[in-house]
Motif scaffolding. Structure first.
Motif, mmCIF file in Angstrom:
data_model
loop_
_atom_site.group_PDB
_atom_site.id
_atom_site.type_symbol
_atom_site.label_atom_id
_atom_site.label_comp_id
_atom_site.label_asym_id
_atom_site.label_seq_id
_atom_site.Cartn_x
_atom_site.Cartn_y
_atom_site.Cartn_z
ATOM 1 N N ASP A 92 0.904 -1.296 -0.116
ATOM 2 C CA ASP A 92 -0.002 0.042 0.086
ATOM 3 C C ASP A 92 0.869 1.293 -0.028
ATOM 4 O O ASP A 92 1.752 1.349 0.942
ATOM 5 N N PHE A 93 0.609 2.050 -0.892
ATOM 6 C CA PHE A 93 1.505 3.337 -1.088
ATOM 7 C C PHE A 93 0.417 4.456 -0.934
ATOM 8 O O PHE A 93 0.775 5.771 -1.277
ATOM 9 N N ASN A 94 -0.722 4.448 -0.291
ATOM 10 C CA ASN A 94 -1.734 5.444 -0.347
ATOM 11 C C ASN A 94 -1.253 6.529 0.747
ATOM 12 O O ASN A 94 -1.808 7.532 0.814
ATOM 13 N N LEU A 95 -0.458 5.984 1.987
ATOM 14 C CA LEU A 95 0.084 7.131 2.979
ATOM 15 C C LEU A 95 0.920 8.120 2.313
ATOM 16 O O LEU A 95 0.688 9.428 2.325
ATOM 17 N N GLU A 96 1.702 7.458 1.380
ATOM 18 C CA GLU A 96 2.415 8.504 0.305
ATOM 19 C C GLU A 96 1.535 9.378 -0.558
ATOM 20 O O GLU A 96 1.849 10.583 -0.717
ATOM 21 N N ALA A 97 0.734 8.852 -1.040
ATOM 22 C CA ALA A 97 -0.294 9.592 -1.874
ATOM 23 C C ALA A 97 -0.883 10.636 -1.352
ATOM 24 O O ALA A 97 -1.004 11.702 -1.778
ATOM 25 N N GLY A 98 -1.515 10.181 -0.105
ATOM 26 C CA GLY A 98 -2.139 11.282 0.644
ATOM 27 C C GLY A 98 -1.509 12.478 0.953
ATOM 28 O O GLY A 98 -1.965 13.549 1.053
ATOM 29 N N PHE A 99 -0.299 12.172 1.457
ATOM 30 C CA PHE A 99 0.837 12.965 1.942
ATOM 31 C C PHE A 99 1.022 14.147 0.688
ATOM 32 O O PHE A 99 1.041 15.271 1.006
#
Length: 137
Positions: A92-99
């Motif tokens: 999951d790379f959604n933390l980076e996307a949200g940031f």
């Protein structure tokens, strides 16, 4: 710029083992909004500041691939990315996307959302903004 993390086991352990077990099918939504929330804690100015933050946080090596009036494409690479992609079926790379979406929104003053795409050993973060504007160096 900080050096790339050499021991990525703690990141892989937390991001790809523990968090999916805690959040189950909601992981993408939770980590995306967590990334946006985290970005609100940091007042970054410009592309270089975002790139440096990603490196310092152990998110990977971030580069601006292209930038248009209402869209930016970023590439996220490096050892931590390669390891996460090789060790997990669907990391999951959604933390980076949200940031990066929230940082873009803060810097431009327009609403922004990000999408994640994985292409071989590159994570592509596409940020779409509500109005025209470009991030500065």
């Amino acid at each position: 710029m900080a050096e790339e993390i050499t021991n990525i086991f703690p990141i892989v352990l937390l991001r790809d083992r523990l968090m999916p077990n805690l959040f189950n099918e909601d992981i993408a939504d939770i980590t995306y909004w967590a990334g946006k929330s985290l970005a609100r804690e940091f007042e970054l100015h410009g592309i270089k500041a975002i790139i440096d933050f990603f490196n310092d946080a152990g998110f990977g090596t971030l580069t601006m691939h292209s930038q248009k009036a209402t869209m930016q494409k970023w590439h996220l690479t490096g050892q931590v990315i390669e390891t996460r992609l090789n060790e997990e079926k669907v990391p999951d790379f959604n933390l980076e996307a949200g940031f990066i979406a929230q940082q873009t929104q803060q810097q431009l003053g327009f609403g922004a959302e990000a999408q994640v795409e994985i292409n071989k050993n590159i994570v592509i973060l596409t940020v779409l903004t509500e109005s025209a504007g470009t991030l500065q160096d």
